[in-house]
Design a protein around this motif. Structure first.
Motif, PDB file in Angstrom:
ATOM      1  N   SER A 125      13.256   6.411   0.823  1.00 21.88           N
ATOM      2  CA  SER A 125      12.003   7.042   0.812  1.00 21.88           C
ATOM      3  C   SER A 125      10.934   6.303  -0.057  1.00 21.88           C
ATOM      4  N   GLN A 160       3.561   8.906  -1.043  1.00 21.56           N
ATOM      5  CA  GLN A 160       3.934   8.173  -2.419  1.00 21.56           C
ATOM      6  C   GLN A 160       3.070   8.403  -3.450  1.00 21.56           C
ATOM      7  N   GLN A 217       0.902  -1.169  -0.145  1.00 26.69           N
ATOM      8  CA  GLN A 217      -0.100  -0.007  -0.116  1.00 26.69           C
ATOM      9  C   GLN A 217       0.914   1.256   0.062  1.00 26.69           C
ATOM     10  N   GLU A 250      18.296   7.153  -9.981  1.00 25.89           N
ATOM     11  CA  GLU A 250      19.454   7.693  -9.892  1.00 25.89           C
ATOM     12  C   GLU A 250      19.956   8.609 -10.900  1.00 25.89           C
ATOM     13  N   VAL A 259      14.472  11.282  -0.447  1.00 30.86           N
ATOM     14  CA  VAL A 259      15.762  10.720   0.397  1.00 30.86           C
ATOM     15  C   VAL A 259      16.103   9.475   0.208  1.00 30.86           C
ATOM     16  N   LYS A 262      11.210   5.451  -3.395  1.00 28.90           N
ATOM     17  CA  LYS A 262      10.889   5.844  -4.974  1.00 28.90           C
ATOM     18  C   LYS A 262      10.706   4.372  -5.817  1.00 28.90           C
TER      19      LYS A 262
HETATM   20  N1  LIG Z   1       4.511   2.020   0.831  1.00 24.07           N
HETATM   21  C1  LIG Z   1       5.477   1.395   1.505  1.00 24.07           C
HETATM   22  N2  LIG Z   1       4.920   0.606   2.448  1.00 24.07           N
HETATM   23  C2  LIG Z   1       5.881  -0.225   3.316  1.00 24.07           C
HETATM   24  N3  LIG Z   1       7.333  -0.249   2.829  1.00 24.07           N
HETATM   25  C3  LIG Z   1       7.667   0.389   1.750  1.00 24.07           C
HETATM   26  C4  LIG Z   1       6.790   1.218   0.996  1.00 24.07           C
HETATM   27  N4  LIG Z   1       7.613   1.694   0.129  1.00 24.07           N
HETATM   28  C5  LIG Z   1       8.813   1.506   0.221  1.00 24.07           C
HETATM   29  N5  LIG Z   1       8.896   0.517   1.083  1.00 24.07           N
HETATM   30  C6  LIG Z   1      10.040  -0.103   1.818  1.00 24.07           C
HETATM   31  O1  LIG Z   1      10.953   0.878   1.875  1.00 24.07           O
HETATM   32  C7  LIG Z   1      12.167   0.537   1.788  1.00 24.07           C
HETATM   33  C8  LIG Z   1      13.123   1.591   1.123  1.00 24.07           C
HETATM   34  O2  LIG Z   1      12.409   1.874  -0.406  1.00 24.07           O
HETATM   35  P1  LIG Z   1      13.231   1.916  -1.735  1.00 24.07           P
HETATM   36  O3  LIG Z   1      14.335   1.248  -1.802  1.00 24.07           O
HETATM   37  O4  LIG Z   1      12.287   2.021  -2.864  1.00 24.07           O
HETATM   38  O5  LIG Z   1      13.775   3.576  -1.625  1.00 24.07           O
HETATM   39  P2  LIG Z   1      14.797   4.620  -2.444  1.00 24.07           P
HETATM   40  O6  LIG Z   1      13.901   5.490  -2.317  1.00 24.07           O
HETATM   41  O7  LIG Z   1      14.719   3.929  -3.802  1.00 24.07           O
HETATM   42  O8  LIG Z   1      15.824   4.617  -1.701  1.00 24.07           O
HETATM   43  P3  LIG Z   1      17.297   4.552  -2.300  1.00 24.07           P
HETATM   44  O9  LIG Z   1      17.405   6.068  -2.965  1.00 24.07           O
HETATM   45  O10 LIG Z   1      18.332   4.538  -1.095  1.00 24.07           O
HETATM   46  O11 LIG Z   1      17.756   3.561  -3.231  1.00 24.07           O
HETATM   47  C9  LIG Z   1      12.251  -0.743   0.932  1.00 24.07           C
HETATM   48  O12 LIG Z   1      12.612  -1.815   1.818  1.00 24.07           O
HETATM   49  C10 LIG Z   1      10.887  -0.859   0.388  1.00 24.07           C
HETATM   50  O13 LIG Z   1      10.454  -2.023   0.329  1.00 24.07           O
END
Ligand SMILES: Nc1ncnc2c1ncn2[C@@H]1O[C@H](COP(=O)(O)OP(=O)(O)OP(=O)(O)O)[C@@H](O)[C@H]1O
Ligand SMILES: [Zn+2]
Ligand SMILES: [Zn+2]
Length: 728
Positions: free
Chosen positions: A224, A201, A196, A317, A221, A226
């Motif tokens: 977060s 997001q 969810q 990235e 960040v 993404k």
């Molecule tokens: N809506 C959500 N509910 C629960 N967990 C989530 C949700 N969205 C993301 N996550 C979890 O949060 C963690 C971080 O997410 P993600 O790897 O996408 O971050 P990111 O923004 O891509 O970070 P980075 O820039 O460091 O790669 C992951 O383990 C992901 O499964």
């Protein structure tokens, strides 16, 4: 009769010259053909086809030379559709590179004009039942019943003997036929994990969807979420029956992102990146071309994937330097993405925790839409970052690579059963060999660089050419036997760590250990399974990794990337430090980071320690404005190359003078020797031009490019690089 203009790849004619051939039949523009070229049989690319009413001999009389016929046609349909053919032409003009090099950049190796086809279509034998036939024996009848239930089953998977099948075939009951199959680069484990989205997001997703055709900058960040935003966007477009392009930086991140997308979307995903085998790439490309997939996940060159009806192009990235292609044609992936998006009326999403200055500045100006995810998922705090001043350590007579605080933190983390990531800033860390008596450093005779010590193979290698020697016993300068390896390599540090720390088990993650097929995945899997408690690596480990139990990240030397002569040095350092810090404390436990530096006051380091992108952005923009660097101007770098050292400087001066006389509102710097003056026995000087509008300089560059690379072929070559990232 048809006159066919064929583009060929040939070392001497490596330019946009086409050669005329004849064909009895008409051909489509964009197919590849076999032609005779001199004494060779090579592959060319059809550029133009024109019907003529003259006969061969009439044509020859008019032209004054003998025509050859096309030997064979390779492709039934053009490799590139109209959109991509137009793009190839634009790319060629934009980057001042030959069209043939653009075609090559756009196609997988197997489909490139001129390479000999080594990998083809893979087939396997399958069995078809022949209608209305009956088997004799009971065993045969059983087998037939089985085949009825399993249509198209490969011969190797049939649980009956080959002899039995052969008998059935003789009786005319079955046929064994060759059927085309695809090589599967990764096995698919489809998991429809449903997450969810958080309100934040969801807001980002809704915003992006509400502005179709725009470029969005997603500044979120580390941690977060993404990736979940990308997945949600992808799901939306697939439902609309549109296709999705998901681009990720080269090498390290790709396998992880691929896994996530494969798990979520299964067979609808194709992968394109440099680690695949030639055969796998070829198959993935064909699946895309035939519109059998909806999503392409890939590195830089995947931006040319022959997807149709694109809904969205995502660059994760986006600040990463691997999005810049450093060979002909020197393009910036985001630029191509925007061009394709325009054609398809698609949206573009540029995502990063540390956007490039150029992108963020565009977002503030409203050229891009800005979306922010300022917090980690579940409001998890960002890790605490401590800066350790290494000058103080030396004053306290600690000459080790590890400060006392660093040592303590690593040991504590291991003792708690948690995991550590250690980053070795790679530049300068390659070990080289020096004579202890005369000070001679062993260098490559063809390039201005030191040879690197590859201890495990007892070799010294040049990283810019193929040069390699056995580890020498005596100094080539004075004959002394006191040779010593200087500097730290990851391998040396790995050995040291296992000595210093109690219970340390290290996984070394660098170019050497990840070279095997899926090597990185295997290493990361071992780290995830806690077979080791320390992951030691270079820049490759800074991005994208998401390990719950990593609570400590150590940066052994933050400065090396600060000290390189590049206007992006601070930006790169800031990005690297934020990215790697972001690997810490992503699970339930609080994360901690130590940065060791000799510049504890530098804003790239202090801002990274505070996770303060905005503060960094403003300070860096001030510097760029004062020093007149992008985004306050555009830049093109002109590399002048020649094997003749006596020519190079005077030619460089000529080029500069021409540009001075034929451009407006430009600042021209140089010529100066490149950071590596001699590379592979070629001498190199560089001119940098800063400009505001490309029309003020473009024509003059075209003239120089044509003059040295076409008319004056051979002695001196020049290479123009718009948006230069590398200055070596
Ligand atoms: N809506 C959500 N509910 C629960 N967990 C989530 C949700 N969205 C993301 N996550 C979890 O949060 C963690 C971080 O997410 P993600 O790897 O996408 O971050 P990111 O923004 O891509 O970070 P980075 O820039 O460091 O790669 C992951 O383990 C992901 O499964
Ligand atoms: Zn060399
Ligand atoms: Zn010596």
């Amino acid at each position: 009769m048809y006159i066919v203009k064929v583009l060929v790849e040939h070392p001497v004619h490596a330019l946009d010259t086409t050669f005329d051939y004849l064909s009895e039949k008409s051909l489509l523009v964009g197919v590849r053909v076999w032609i005779r070229f001199g004494y060779q049989k090579i592959i060319g690319y059809v550029e133009n086809v024109e019907e003529t009413h003259f006969s061969k001999s009439e044509l020859e009389q008019r032209a004054g030379f003998r025509y050859q016929y096309i030997l064979d046609v390779i492709d039934e349909e053009p490799l590139l559709n109209e959109e991509l053919q137009t793009l190839a032409n634009q790319l060629s003009r934009m980057t001042l590179s030959p069209r043939i090099s653009c075609l090559q950049a756009m196609l997988p190796t197997q489909l490139k004009p001129s390479t000999h086809q080594t990998v083809g279509i893979k087939t396997q034998q399958v069995v078809h039942l022949v209608e209305g036939t009956y088997a004799k024996t009971i065993k045969q009848q059983e087998c037939m019943a089985f085949l009825q239930e399993h249509p198209d089953i490969p011969v190797k998977d049939i649980p009956y003997s080959r002899a039995l099948l052969d008998n059935l075939k003789k009786q005319g009951c079955i046929e064994i036929v060759e059927k085309e199959v695809y090589r599967q680069p990764f096995s698919i484990e489809h998991q429809s994990k449903h997450i969810q989205l958080t309100t934040q997001q969801q807001k980002v997703v809704d915003g992006i969807l509400a502005h179709q055709g725009r470029v969005a900058l997603l500044h979120g960040v580390t941690g977060s979420g993404k990736t979940e935003v990308y997945l949600a966007l992808a799901a939306h477009y697939i439902q609309q029956n549109k296709s999705v392009m998901m681009l990720v930086p080269e090498i390290s991140l790709t396998p992880m992102m691929v896994e996530v997308f494969r798990q979520r979307f299964g067979n609808q995903v194709a992968i394109l990146h440099s680690r695949l085998s030639q055969g796998e790439k070829y198959d993935e490309y064909r699946r895309i071309k035939r519109q059998e997939v909806k999503i392409v996940v890939g590195a830089r060159s995947a931006v040319f994937a022959p997807l149709e009806n694109i809904g969205i192009i995502i660059l994760d990235e986006e600040h990463d330097a691997s999005y810049k292609q450093e060979a002909k044609p020197r393009y910036l992936t985001s630029q191509i993405a925007k061009m394709r998006a325009k054609t398809h009326h698609a949206s573009v999403v540029l995502g990063s925790a540390t956007p490039s200055l150029e992108s963020y500045a565009r977002a503030l100006k409203g050229v891009y839409d800005l979306y922010e995810l300022p917090e980690r998922i579940n409001q998890k705090p960002l890790p605490q970052v401590e800066i350790v001043d290494m000058i103080q350590e030396t004053r306290q007579r600690n000459y080790s690579l590890f400060s006392r605080k660093m040592k303590q933190s690593i040991q504590q983390t291991i003792d708690k059963g948690e995991q550590v990531i250690l980053l070795l800033n790679k530049r300068g860390y390659a070990s080289y060999v020096q004579c202890q008596d005369c000070g001679e450093v062993l260098k490559c005779p063809h390039c201005d660089v030191t040879l690197t010590d590859h201890r495990s193979e007892h070799k010294l290698k040049c990283h810019y050419c193929e040069y390699m020697i056995d580890y020498p016993h005596v100094c080539p300068h004075c004959g002394s036997t006191h040779l010593k390896s200087v500097g730290y390599g990851t391998q040396k540090i790995e050995e040291e760590i296992e000595k210093i720390f109690c219970g340390a088990k290290v996984i070394r993650y660098d170019v050497d250990t990840t070279r095997q097929k899926n090597g990185h995945l295997k290493l990361l899997e071992r780290f995830r399974n806690k077979e080791a408690n320390i992951l030691l690596g270079t820049q490759m480990i800074a991005k994208g990794l998401d390990f719950e139990d990593v609570t400590f990240v150590g940066v052994l030397n933050a400065d090396l990337s600060l000290n390189i002569p590049d206007f992006r040095a601070s930006e790169r350092t800031f990005q690297l430090l934020c990215q790697v810090s972001g690997r810490s404390g992503r699970g339930q436990k609080q994360g901690h980071v130590i940065i060791q530096t000799y510049n504890p006051e530098h804003y790239a380091i202090t801002c990274a320690a505070k996770h303060d992108y905005i503060a960094f952005f403003h300070q860096e923009m001030q510097y760029r404005r004062k020093a007149k660097y992008p985004p306050y101007c555009h830049m093109v770098s002109i590399l002048i190359q020649s094997p003749h050292e006596e020519l190079i400087h005077s030619v460089a001066i000529d080029v500069k003078n021409y540009l001075l006389a034929h451009s407006q509102q430009t600042v021209i710097l140089g010529p100066a020797r490149s950071a590596i003056y001699k590379m592979q026995d070629i001498y190199r000087e560089r001119i940098l031009v800063k400009f505001l509008h490309s029309q003020d300089i473009y024509e003059a560059l075209c003239v120089m490019n044509d003059y040295y690379n076409k008319q004056q072929k051979g002695k001196v070559r020049i290479v123009c690089d718009f948006n230069p990232y590398s200055q070596i």
